[in-house]
Design a protein around this motif. Structure first.
Motif, PDB file in Angstrom:
ATOM      1  N   GLN A 206      37.342  44.874  35.187  1.00 28.99           N
ATOM      2  CA  GLN A 206      38.055  45.053  33.913  1.00 28.99           C
ATOM      3  C   GLN A 206      39.194  44.056  33.733  1.00 28.99           C
ATOM      4  O   GLN A 206      39.891  44.077  32.722  1.00 28.99           O
ATOM      5  N   ASP A 207      39.401  43.157  34.718  1.00 30.95           N
ATOM      6  CA  ASP A 207      40.534  42.219  34.633  1.00 30.95           C
ATOM      7  C   ASP A 207      40.206  40.945  33.852  1.00 30.95           C
ATOM      8  O   ASP A 207      41.045  40.050  33.739  1.00 30.95           O
ATOM      9  N   GLY A 208      38.981  40.807  33.329  1.00 28.01           N
ATOM     10  CA  GLY A 208      38.586  39.558  32.668  1.00 28.01           C
ATOM     11  C   GLY A 208      38.246  38.520  33.719  1.00 28.01           C
ATOM     12  O   GLY A 208      38.190  38.843  34.908  1.00 28.01           O
ATOM     13  N   ALA A 209      37.986  37.256  33.294  1.00 27.17           N
ATOM     14  CA  ALA A 209      37.654  36.174  34.228  1.00 27.17           C
ATOM     15  C   ALA A 209      36.612  36.632  35.255  1.00 27.17           C
ATOM     16  O   ALA A 209      36.898  36.773  36.442  1.00 27.17           O
ATOM     17  N   ASP A 210      35.383  36.818  34.784  1.00 24.21           N
ATOM     18  CA  ASP A 210      34.290  37.326  35.630  1.00 24.21           C
ATOM     19  C   ASP A 210      34.126  36.562  36.932  1.00 24.21           C
ATOM     20  O   ASP A 210      33.794  37.138  37.961  1.00 24.21           O
ATOM     21  N   TRP A 211      34.385  35.246  36.873  1.00 25.78           N
ATOM     22  CA  TRP A 211      34.153  34.428  38.075  1.00 25.78           C
ATOM     23  C   TRP A 211      35.137  34.760  39.197  1.00 25.78           C
ATOM     24  O   TRP A 211      34.919  34.396  40.345  1.00 25.78           O
ATOM     25  N   MET A 212      36.228  35.474  38.877  1.00 21.65           N
ATOM     26  CA  MET A 212      37.221  35.836  39.891  1.00 21.65           C
ATOM     27  C   MET A 212      37.015  37.247  40.454  1.00 21.65           C
ATOM     28  O   MET A 212      37.740  37.660  41.342  1.00 21.65           O
ATOM     29  N   ARG A 213      36.026  37.979  39.953  1.00 23.43           N
ATOM     30  CA  ARG A 213      35.759  39.331  40.471  1.00 23.43           C
ATOM     31  C   ARG A 213      35.591  39.305  41.978  1.00 23.43           C
ATOM     32  O   ARG A 213      34.706  38.638  42.491  1.00 23.43           O
ATOM     33  N   GLY A 214      36.415  40.065  42.679  1.00 18.99           N
ATOM     34  CA  GLY A 214      36.325  40.075  44.145  1.00 18.99           C
ATOM     35  C   GLY A 214      37.147  38.967  44.784  1.00 18.99           C
ATOM     36  O   GLY A 214      37.197  38.847  46.000  1.00 18.99           O
ATOM     37  N   GLY A 215      37.784  38.135  43.941  1.00 17.21           N
ATOM     38  CA  GLY A 215      38.700  37.118  44.455  1.00 17.21           C
ATOM     39  C   GLY A 215      40.127  37.638  44.420  1.00 17.21           C
ATOM     40  O   GLY A 215      40.361  38.827  44.163  1.00 17.21           O
ATOM     41  N   SER A 216      41.092  36.730  44.670  1.00  9.48           N
ATOM     42  CA  SER A 216      42.497  37.157  44.690  1.00  9.48           C
ATOM     43  C   SER A 216      43.395  35.962  44.394  1.00  9.48           C
ATOM     44  O   SER A 216      43.054  34.825  44.735  1.00  9.48           O
ATOM     45  N   TYR A 217      44.527  36.222  43.764  1.00 10.27           N
ATOM     46  CA  TYR A 217      45.471  35.151  43.435  1.00 10.27           C
ATOM     47  C   TYR A 217      46.495  35.002  44.556  1.00 10.27           C
ATOM     48  O   TYR A 217      47.157  35.968  44.931  1.00 10.27           O
ATOM     49  N   GLN A 218      46.608  33.767  45.034  1.00  5.40           N
ATOM     50  CA  GLN A 218      47.460  33.476  46.194  1.00  5.40           C
ATOM     51  C   GLN A 218      48.718  32.728  45.748  1.00  5.40           C
ATOM     52  O   GLN A 218      48.629  31.769  44.984  1.00  5.40           O
TER      53      GLN A 218
END
Ligand code: HEM
Length: 368
Positions: A206-218
């Motif tokens: 639900q956070d948008g930016a599908d390509w980042m699903r399961g990723g994380s901001y560092q």
């Protein structure tokens, strides 16, 4: 064991239990071709996967007439739980690669914070690699080979090594201490709790930016410590700075390191037990905002201008949403934290760390 699995839903090196040593490198791309970027990440993924197994990179390590495909300094060494974690910075989404429409709304340059003393040579970058391992030579080998594979496509912008106490030095496996002598990591969320990690670390559908699903901001901040000033401060002053006891790591007034922070506790004279400007109190954000910290100490030898030790903290943290987590937290700390008397932020960078991949795939495949 000595292996940290490379493939999976998430990249390794984020909730992986912290290894002893760090290399973190930021690169600028020298190509304007997205196909070149893809090739780079495919080659990096392949190399990372074999290094995680402790295997030599490539198949030309035994040809007398060719340069070896692996530089060789990790030959015969255990993989030492090496992890490689890849990301892209906000500058990756400028006009060069036609991906500006894919930049997540929450992922822009950081605002300036009160007291920042950032040096451009320690800031930013198009892409990042974080290497962690329980052996310094294994970590160096990993970053060095990625730099080598990137030649012609990406150049180093900055690179920093980091350390903490090693496993053998602390068989009990207590919380490591930073260079100010305090246990660092006590208040971190529990990385084995999937619910907590989904709440604060992993980007959700639900956070948008599908390509980042399961990723994380560092977030990476190179924070220099004013060690000489700190070393002349009384123990009481040091403990008031963090709101914790140095010896046990417990919140002031308590004995157990892991006792919850009680923001309402008062001492016998009615003063708050945790000073209003103490680091733990402010960073606690009333218990409502959590980040996952994965910091390392650094020492860069001597500052030749002043003759002082050049050392501090490579602050690294992972967030699901920077606007809701790191940014408001750092705004408060930059303004009011008593720790600012003893620290200065001199480097800063931000990376969107991709989700993980499976065998045959590559890191970055969800974006390019
Ligand atoms: C807690 C050290 C910078 C966020 C702590 C603690 C120490 C510490 C000793 C208490 C033990 C613990 O809970 O881990 C430092 C040092 C820093 C630094 C030496 C700089 C050189 C930062 C920055 C942030 C941050 C830049 C984020 C913007 C936190 C958080 C906690 C914490 C979230 C836990 C608070 C809680 O208990 O809920 N830090 N820190 N720290 N720090 Fe820092």
């Amino acid at each position: 064991g000595s292996r940290a699995p490379f493939y999976g839903q998430h990249q390794s090196g984020i909730i992986t239990p912290t290894q002893n040593f760090l290399y973190i490198a930021s690169f600028d791309l020298t190509t304007r071709s997205l196909a070149d970027v893809r090739k780079l990440f495919q080659a990096w993924t392949e190399a990372a996967a074999v290094m995680a197994e402790g295997v030599m990179i490539g198949d030309t390590n035994n040809h007398l007439n060719l340069p070896p495909s692996d530089t060789g300094e990790a030959a015969g060494l255990s993989p030492s739980r090496v992890t490689l974690t890849f990301g892209v910075g906000p500058s990756f989404f400028d006009s060069r690669f036609g991906l500006s429409g894919k930049r997540p709304a929450s992922f822009g340059d950081l605002p300036a914070f009160h007291g920042d003393a950032l040096l451009p040579e320690w800031c930013g970058g198009d892409i990042s690699v974080q290497v962690c391992a329980d052996d310094m030579q294994v970590a160096f080998h990993a970053i060095r080979n990625l730099v080598r594979i990137g030649r012609g496509t990406a150049v180093l912008r900055w690179m920093q090594e980091g350390f903490q106490r090693t496993g053998p030095a602390d068989p009990a496996g207590g919380t490591p201490r930073n260079l100010l002598g305090f246990k660092d990591g006590t208040g971190n969320p529990d990385t084995t709790d999937t619910g907590d990690m989904n709440e604060s670390v992993w980007v959700q559908p639900q956070d948008g930016a599908d390509w980042m699903r399961g990723g994380s901001y560092q977030v990476v901040r190179r924070i220099r410590m004013r060690i000489e000033v700190w070393d002349r401060s009384s123990l009481a002053d040091q403990e008031q700075t963090f709101g914790r006891h140095r010896d046990s790591g417990a919140p002031l007034g308590l004995k157990d390191e892991f006792a919850p922070l009680d923001l309402n506790a008062k001492d016998s004279s009615g003063q708050p037990t945790l000073p209003m400007n103490s680091h733990s109190r402010l960073a606690h954000m009333d218990g409502k905002v959590k980040i996952l910290r994965r910091a390392y100490s650094y020492s860069a030898g001597m500052d030749t201008k002043t003759g002082q030790i050049d050392a501090g903290l490579i602050f690294i943290c992972f967030n699901r949403n920077l606007q809701k987590q790191f940014i408001p937290m750092q705004r408060i700390l930059a303004k009011s934290d008593k720790l600012n008397e003893y620290t200065v932020h001199i480097g800063s960078a931000l990376f969107a760390c991709f989700p993980g991949t499976t065998k045959g795939g590559y890191i970055g495949e969800t974006l390019f």
